[in-house]
Design a protein around this motif. Structure first.
Motif, PDB file in Angstrom:
ATOM      1  N   ASN A  16      16.706   8.291  62.532  1.00 30.51           N
ATOM      2  CA  ASN A  16      15.794   8.796  63.566  1.00 30.51           C
ATOM      3  C   ASN A  16      14.957   9.977  63.098  1.00 30.51           C
ATOM      4  O   ASN A  16      13.801  10.123  63.503  1.00 30.51           O
ATOM      5  N   PHE A  17      15.543  10.842  62.270  1.00 33.32           N
ATOM      6  CA  PHE A  17      14.836  12.037  61.819  1.00 33.32           C
ATOM      7  C   PHE A  17      14.262  11.885  60.406  1.00 33.32           C
ATOM      8  O   PHE A  17      13.779  12.851  59.827  1.00 33.32           O
ATOM      9  N   ASN A  18      14.319  10.655  59.851  1.00 36.19           N
ATOM     10  CA  ASN A  18      13.792  10.390  58.500  1.00 36.19           C
ATOM     11  C   ASN A  18      14.333  11.378  57.469  1.00 36.19           C
ATOM     12  O   ASN A  18      13.583  11.929  56.661  1.00 36.19           O
ATOM     13  N   MET A  19      15.632  11.611  57.517  1.00 36.73           N
ATOM     14  CA  MET A  19      16.258  12.576  56.609  1.00 36.73           C
ATOM     15  C   MET A  19      16.272  12.040  55.181  1.00 36.73           C
ATOM     16  O   MET A  19      16.596  10.884  54.941  1.00 36.73           O
ATOM     17  N   ASN A  35       6.773  17.570  60.149  1.00 32.87           N
ATOM     18  CA  ASN A  35       5.440  17.066  60.510  1.00 32.87           C
ATOM     19  C   ASN A  35       5.469  15.593  60.891  1.00 32.87           C
ATOM     20  O   ASN A  35       4.532  15.095  61.505  1.00 32.87           O
ATOM     21  N   THR A  36       6.534  14.884  60.515  1.00 29.21           N
ATOM     22  CA  THR A  36       6.617  13.449  60.814  1.00 29.21           C
ATOM     23  C   THR A  36       7.285  13.177  62.155  1.00 29.21           C
ATOM     24  O   THR A  36       7.331  12.019  62.593  1.00 29.21           O
ATOM     25  N   LEU A  37       7.802  14.206  62.804  1.00 32.32           N
ATOM     26  CA  LEU A  37       8.522  14.025  64.067  1.00 32.32           C
ATOM     27  C   LEU A  37       7.627  14.280  65.271  1.00 32.32           C
ATOM     28  O   LEU A  37       6.801  15.196  65.254  1.00 32.32           O
ATOM     29  N   ASP A  38       7.828  13.484  66.326  1.00 32.77           N
ATOM     30  CA  ASP A  38       7.108  13.751  67.571  1.00 32.77           C
ATOM     31  C   ASP A  38       7.865  14.826  68.365  1.00 32.77           C
ATOM     32  O   ASP A  38       8.940  15.278  67.958  1.00 32.77           O
ATOM     33  N   GLU A  39       7.300  15.245  69.466  1.00 33.10           N
ATOM     34  CA  GLU A  39       7.890  16.349  70.244  1.00 33.10           C
ATOM     35  C   GLU A  39       9.281  16.004  70.784  1.00 33.10           C
ATOM     36  O   GLU A  39      10.169  16.854  70.805  1.00 33.10           O
ATOM     37  N   ALA A  41      11.505  13.991  69.426  1.00 31.02           N
ATOM     38  CA  ALA A  41      12.448  14.042  68.302  1.00 31.02           C
ATOM     39  C   ALA A  41      12.771  15.493  67.945  1.00 31.02           C
ATOM     40  O   ALA A  41      13.927  15.820  67.651  1.00 31.02           O
ATOM     41  N   LYS A  42      11.771  16.372  67.995  1.00 27.01           N
ATOM     42  CA  LYS A  42      12.014  17.785  67.703  1.00 27.01           C
ATOM     43  C   LYS A  42      12.933  18.409  68.753  1.00 27.01           C
ATOM     44  O   LYS A  42      13.820  19.201  68.412  1.00 27.01           O
ATOM     45  N   LYS A  43      12.745  18.041  70.022  1.00 27.84           N
ATOM     46  CA  LYS A  43      13.620  18.560  71.082  1.00 27.84           C
ATOM     47  C   LYS A  43      15.051  18.087  70.871  1.00 27.84           C
ATOM     48  O   LYS A  43      15.996  18.862  71.032  1.00 27.84           O
ATOM     49  N   GLU A  44      15.219  16.823  70.501  1.00 28.00           N
ATOM     50  CA  GLU A  44      16.553  16.283  70.241  1.00 28.00           C
ATOM     51  C   GLU A  44      17.188  16.991  69.046  1.00 28.00           C
ATOM     52  O   GLU A  44      18.373  17.327  69.062  1.00 28.00           O
ATOM     53  N   LEU A  45      16.410  17.233  68.013  1.00 28.18           N
ATOM     54  CA  LEU A  45      16.885  17.932  66.825  1.00 28.18           C
ATOM     55  C   LEU A  45      17.367  19.339  67.181  1.00 28.18           C
ATOM     56  O   LEU A  45      18.448  19.759  66.752  1.00 28.18           O
ATOM     57  N   CYS A  46      16.596  20.047  67.975  1.00 25.86           N
ATOM     58  CA  CYS A  46      16.975  21.398  68.411  1.00 25.86           C
ATOM     59  C   CYS A  46      18.273  21.368  69.201  1.00 25.86           C
ATOM     60  O   CYS A  46      19.147  22.219  69.012  1.00 25.86           O
ATOM     61  N   SER A  47      18.409  20.394  70.062  1.00 24.77           N
ATOM     62  CA  SER A  47      19.602  20.270  70.890  1.00 24.77           C
ATOM     63  C   SER A  47      20.834  19.943  70.044  1.00 24.77           C
ATOM     64  O   SER A  47      21.897  20.546  70.223  1.00 24.77           O
ATOM     65  N   LYS A  59       7.832  25.840  61.247  1.00 23.89           N
ATOM     66  CA  LYS A  59       8.233  25.377  59.917  1.00 23.89           C
ATOM     67  C   LYS A  59       7.721  23.972  59.649  1.00 23.89           C
ATOM     68  O   LYS A  59       7.418  23.215  60.561  1.00 23.89           O
ATOM     69  N   GLU A  60       7.648  23.617  58.369  1.00 25.38           N
ATOM     70  CA  GLU A  60       7.246  22.266  57.967  1.00 25.38           C
ATOM     71  C   GLU A  60       8.439  21.414  57.582  1.00 25.38           C
ATOM     72  O   GLU A  60       8.405  20.196  57.723  1.00 25.38           O
ATOM     73  N   LYS A  61       9.504  22.056  57.071  1.00 22.45           N
ATOM     74  CA  LYS A  61      10.691  21.319  56.642  1.00 22.45           C
ATOM     75  C   LYS A  61      11.938  22.013  57.163  1.00 22.45           C
ATOM     76  O   LYS A  61      11.971  23.221  57.346  1.00 22.45           O
ATOM     77  N   LEU A  62      12.966  21.187  57.377  1.00 21.44           N
ATOM     78  CA  LEU A  62      14.276  21.681  57.786  1.00 21.44           C
ATOM     79  C   LEU A  62      15.289  21.123  56.805  1.00 21.44           C
ATOM     80  O   LEU A  62      15.319  19.914  56.553  1.00 21.44           O
TER      81      LEU A  62
END
Length: 70
Positions: A16-19, A35-39, A41-47, A59-62
């Motif tokens: 899902n996060f293209n890791m 930069n490849t994630l939509d909003e 996906a970013k909210k889910e990642l933060c959670s 940031k551009e990368k995590l």
């Protein structure tokens, strides 16, 4: 941005996060191009990883790292 994990991400999260996965002797890195994630996906990642959304948006990368012995 760098974060240390206590458990490996699931296969679904990796997809899902293209890791991108980089394995070293003592640790495994999971790198996400933000930069490849939509909003959503970013909210889910933060959670999932307890990350502040304001910090993530600057940031551009995590890079998520975990000991390979876990």
């Amino acid at each position: 941005m760098y974060k240390i994990l206590k458990a490996h991400p699931t296969k679904e999260q990796i997809t899902n996060f293209n890791m991108k996965i980089a394995e070293e002797d003592d640790y495994v890195d999971y790198v996400i191009d933000l930069n490849t994630l939509d909003e959503d996906a970013k909210k889910e990642l933060c959670s999932l990883y307890d990350i502040d959304a304001k910090d993530l948006n600057q940031k551009e990368k995590l890079q998520l790292s975990i000991s390979s012995s876990v």
